[in-house]
Design a protein around this motif. Structure first.
Motif, PDB file in Angstrom:
ATOM      1  N   LEU A  78       0.850  -1.185   0.000  1.00 29.72           N
ATOM      2  CA  LEU A  78       0.000   0.000   0.000  1.00 29.72           C
ATOM      3  C   LEU A  78       0.888   1.237   0.000  1.00 29.72           C
ATOM      4  N   ASN A  79       0.673   2.102  -0.984  1.00 26.88           N
ATOM      5  CA  ASN A  79       1.474   3.310  -1.126  1.00 26.88           C
ATOM      6  C   ASN A  79       0.690   4.533  -0.652  1.00 26.88           C
TER       7      ASN A  79
ATOM      8  N   GLU B  55      -8.916  -0.197   4.376  1.00 29.11           N
ATOM      9  CA  GLU B  55      -8.885   1.250   4.566  1.00 29.11           C
ATOM     10  C   GLU B  55      -7.635   1.860   3.924  1.00 29.11           C
ATOM     11  N   GLY B  56      -7.840   2.951   3.219  1.00 32.90           N
ATOM     12  CA  GLY B  56      -6.717   3.658   2.607  1.00 32.90           C
ATOM     13  C   GLY B  56      -6.462   3.298   1.167  1.00 32.90           C
ATOM     14  N   ILE B  57      -7.050   2.213   0.685  1.00 31.13           N
ATOM     15  CA  ILE B  57      -6.833   1.808  -0.706  1.00 31.13           C
ATOM     16  C   ILE B  57      -7.900   2.419  -1.608  1.00 31.13           C
ATOM     17  N   LEU B  58      -7.460   3.224  -2.555  1.00 26.11           N
ATOM     18  CA  LEU B  58      -8.350   3.812  -3.554  1.00 26.11           C
ATOM     19  C   LEU B  58      -8.424   2.943  -4.807  1.00 26.11           C
ATOM     20  N   SER B  59      -7.277   2.397  -5.191  1.00 31.12           N
ATOM     21  CA  SER B  59      -7.204   1.596  -6.411  1.00 31.12           C
ATOM     22  C   SER B  59      -6.124   0.543  -6.239  1.00 31.12           C
ATOM     23  N   TRP B  60      -6.294  -0.566  -6.916  1.00 32.80           N
ATOM     24  CA  TRP B  60      -5.320  -1.647  -6.743  1.00 32.80           C
ATOM     25  C   TRP B  60      -5.184  -2.448  -8.032  1.00 32.80           C
TER      26      TRP B  60
ATOM     27  N   LYS C  90     -11.910   2.376  -6.500  1.00 33.47           N
ATOM     28  CA  LYS C  90     -13.050   2.908  -5.756  1.00 33.47           C
ATOM     29  C   LYS C  90     -13.230   4.398  -6.032  1.00 33.47           C
ATOM     30  N   GLY C  91     -12.638   4.883  -7.090  1.00 33.64           N
ATOM     31  CA  GLY C  91     -12.753   6.302  -7.415  1.00 33.64           C
ATOM     32  C   GLY C  91     -11.970   6.717  -8.649  1.00 33.64           C
TER      33      GLY C  91
ATOM     34  N   VAL D 181      -2.769   8.437 -11.372  1.00 36.46           N
ATOM     35  CA  VAL D 181      -4.208   8.701 -11.392  1.00 36.46           C
ATOM     36  C   VAL D 181      -4.766   8.808  -9.967  1.00 36.46           C
ATOM     37  N   CYS D 182      -4.180   8.069  -9.032  1.00 34.86           N
ATOM     38  CA  CYS D 182      -4.610   8.176  -7.630  1.00 34.86           C
ATOM     39  C   CYS D 182      -4.196   9.534  -7.050  1.00 34.86           C
TER      40      CYS D 182
END
Length: 315
Positions: free
Chosen positions: A211-212, A247-252, A269-270, A309-310
């Motif tokens: 997770l970055n 929690e904290g992950i927008l994209s993977w 998620k966005g 993109v994130c």
């Protein structure tokens, strides 16, 4: 595209062959099988075939037919849930007399004599239900088996109604389908059961994902890892949503090594991620897409684009 035109062609042809995409999911099987059941139950004199490689994990939904080459002569061919021609399972799709494309993915290839593409639909199964409504005007009926297949596809492509693609229209259709007497608990159990070896790989993923700070996450599943857990590359599709609850992950992204390529499974998620997929031999929805990488160095390029993109999404 008029649904009436598709209904008219189905009424005209005596032989109908239905295709879907390679590496199928419940929406691919559900739309293919659901449409076949609608036609068979309302037009018993027509010959209806379903073609494509059988996926053992989806055999509880439908079993594919062995379609002879001569069946395509004077046949209507319908391709469900497939944006581009390269991903159509069974490349004989162009051997029929007429070709129809029914799909809810963003346009990649324009193919077919008739196209019905609706990117606002949650799934191709949702579209198949609307097609049935057109038949219903002519006093057609929906069998329990067709309802089961269409429901399965909607559930699969909406993540059990959790994804943003779920609309009031989607839930309205689902409400109608649950009135049919198929066994919903059994269907859910078959769709979401996890074999022991896949469950153990799930543990590996949860222990090894990265997770970055920008909100993106990556996981690499090499051939050695897959062999260690006895999991095939195709079986990893069951786990691609696993990181979405963290929690904290927008994209993977999952990088899954196959024999000659690295399968790239992108989720979000966005941030919109299908543009990244399109740049790497893929495509898909804004929040769910797939691609291919030829080397691990290329996967680093994809990760860098996901980071960007994130980062822009969080501004």
């Amino acid at each position: 595209m008029s649904r009436k035109e598709i209904v008219k062609l189905i009424e005209e042809f005596n032989t109908i062959i239905i295709h879907r995409h390679v590496r199928p999911d419940p929406d691919a099987y559900g739309s293919q099988g659901g449409l076949a059941e609608i036609i068979r139950s309302n037009f018993p004199d027509k010959k209806v075939w379903m073609t494509g490689e059988q996926d053992p994990s989806l055999s509880f939904l439908a079993v594919m037919d062995e379609v002879p080459d001569e069946a395509y002569q004077d046949a209507l061919v319908i391709v469900c849930d497939t944006a581009n021609q390269a991903r159509i399972d069974d490349q004989r799709y162009h051997d029929g007399q007429k070709l129809i494309k029914i799909d809810h993915h963003p346009e990649v290839d324009f193919y077919g004599d008739v196209q019905w593409v609706d990117t606002t639909a949650s799934s191709t199964c949702e579209m198949i239900f609307h097609l049935f409504e057109e038949f219903e005007k002519k006093e057609a009926s929906l069998s329990e088996e067709a309802a089961r297949l269409i429901y399965a596809g909607i559930v699969g492509d909406t993540g059990r109604f959790l994804f943003p693609s779920t609309t009031q229209k989607t839930l309205s259709i689902a409400a109608k389908l649950v009135n049919y007497a198929f066994d919903r608990p059994a269907l859910y159990n078959q769709m979401y059961k996890t074999p022991m070896h896949v469950a153990k790989l799930k543990g590996y993923i949860l222990q090894n994902f990265e997770l970055n700070e920008e909100g993106y996450s990556t996981i690499k599943l090499s051939k050695e890892v897959l062999k260690h857990y006895g999991v095939t590359a195709s079986e990893t599709s069951q786990l691609v949503g696993l990181l979405g609850d963290i929690e904290g992950i927008l994209s993977w992204v999952f990088f899954v090594e196959e024999e000659e390529t690295i399968r790239v499974r992108l989720r979000s998620k966005g941030p919109v991620i299908n543009g990244i997929a399109a740049e790497h031999n893929g495509g898909g929805h804004p929040m769910a897409a797939g691609a291919k990488a030829s080397t691990w160095e290329e996967t680093e390029e994809i990760a860098a684009k996901l980071k960007q993109v994130c980062k822009e999404y969080k501004k």
